[in-house]
Motif scaffolding. Structure first.
Motif, PDB file in Angstrom:
ATOM      1  N   HIS A  78       0.823  -1.201   0.000  1.00  0.00           N
ATOM      2  CA  HIS A  78       0.000   0.000   0.000  1.00  0.00           C
ATOM      3  C   HIS A  78       0.865   1.262   0.000  1.00  0.00           C
ATOM      4  CE1 HIS A  78      -3.651   2.269   1.942  1.00  0.00           C
ATOM      5  NE2 HIS A  78      -3.400   2.677   0.716  1.00  0.00           N
ATOM      6  N   ARG A  79       1.901   1.264   0.827  1.00  0.00           N
ATOM      7  CA  ARG A  79       2.695   2.490   0.965  1.00  0.00           C
ATOM      8  C   ARG A  79       3.632   2.733  -0.210  1.00  0.00           C
ATOM      9  NH1 ARG A  79       6.340   4.529   6.192  1.00  0.00           N
ATOM     10  NH2 ARG A  79       6.984   6.504   5.219  1.00  0.00           N
ATOM     11  N   TRP A  80       4.362   1.717  -0.623  1.00  0.00           N
ATOM     12  CA  TRP A  80       5.432   1.954  -1.602  1.00  0.00           C
ATOM     13  C   TRP A  80       5.099   1.536  -3.030  1.00  0.00           C
ATOM     14  CZ3 TRP A  80       7.486  -0.021   3.294  1.00  0.00           C
ATOM     15  CH2 TRP A  80       8.045   1.009   4.067  1.00  0.00           C
ATOM     16  N   VAL A  81       4.014   0.805  -3.223  1.00  0.00           N
ATOM     17  CA  VAL A  81       3.590   0.451  -4.580  1.00  0.00           C
ATOM     18  C   VAL A  81       2.345   1.251  -4.968  1.00  0.00           C
ATOM     19  CG1 VAL A  81       2.842  -1.384  -6.135  1.00  0.00           C
ATOM     20  CG2 VAL A  81       4.582  -1.853  -4.398  1.00  0.00           C
ATOM     21  N   PHE A  82       1.285   1.125  -4.180  1.00  0.00           N
ATOM     22  CA  PHE A  82       0.045   1.835  -4.506  1.00  0.00           C
ATOM     23  C   PHE A  82       0.197   3.350  -4.390  1.00  0.00           C
ATOM     24  CE2 PHE A  82      -2.861  -1.957  -3.242  1.00  0.00           C
ATOM     25  CZ  PHE A  82      -2.459  -2.617  -4.399  1.00  0.00           C
TER      26      PHE A  82
END
Length: 222
Positions: A78-82
């Motif tokens: 969630h934090r580093w891809v999305f």
């Protein structure tokens, strides 16, 4: 994605593809992951316990390990891809398709759980990736079962956070955490099914301190 987004209260979101087939791949009912992946979990559990004759305690140990690993995976995804911030127009388009559309239309019921077109390749990538760390396929089956249960909890919790009303308890706190991510600051609060990693990595929201006036009144009454 930008820190301040347009947020629509519409229960439907914008069309993402002109092609009807591609468009259909971006929408999914909340029950589909359960229908598809519960049998997958049952299969891998059966594989470990019956075919591999793994003891129940060993199974539970690696199952819990897989479940715990999912929480970290969920946070990182969630934090580093999305929430990756691409600079190219092509990259921005991809970012919008994967997650930006959800932030612009957070009430769209058909885009709250991950479509099979995305979750199946991701699950396969994780499974075959972990063959590098688990030489025993039956132990991997234990771990993967826990990992996939973690994914299902995440998906169904995400739907519930947007469309269920919780009067009290842990789910109310989790929902408040996720709503702050959507409506206050999308660069904080990346945990969806749990705020654990936000607390560990200090990316959550600070609790509001009681107003000084309230504290003063209590002191006067005392």
């Amino acid at each position: 994605m930008a820190k301040r987004n347009y947020v629509s209260n519409s229960t439907e979101s914008t069309r993402m593809f002109k092609n009807d087939f591609l468009e259909s791949l971006t929408k999914v009912h909340w029950s589909v992951p359960l229908i598809f992946y519960v049998p997958v979990v049952v299969f891998f559990s059966y594989k470990a316990l019956v075919w591999g004759e793994v003891s129940l305690m060993t199974y539970l140990g690696y199952f819990v390990f897989g479940l715990a690993f999912w929480t970290a995976f969920e946070y990182a995804l969630h934090r580093w891809v999305f929430h990756f911030h691409p600079t190219s127009e092509w990259g921005k388009r991809i970012a919008f398709i994967f997650h930006g559309v959800h932030h612009d239309y957070p009430r769209d019921r058909m885009r709250l759980v991950m479509p099979l077109s995305a979750s199946i390749p991701l699950a396969a990538l994780v499974y075959f990736g972990f063959t590098l760390f688990f030489s025993n396929e039956f132990i991997l089956a234990c771990f993967f079962s826990g990992f996939m249960i973690g994914y299902l909890i995440y998906d169904e919790c995400h739907y519930a956070m947007h469309h269920a009303n919780f009067k009290s308890g842990i789910f109310k706190r989790i929902k408040q955490h996720h709503m702050l991510h959507h409506y206050s600051d999308p660069e904080k609060g990346f945990g969806v099914s749990s705020s654990l990693w936000d607390e560990i990595l200090r990316s959550g929201f600070e609790e509001k301190e009681p107003k000084k006036e309230t504290s003063t009144l209590k002191e006067e009454k005392a």
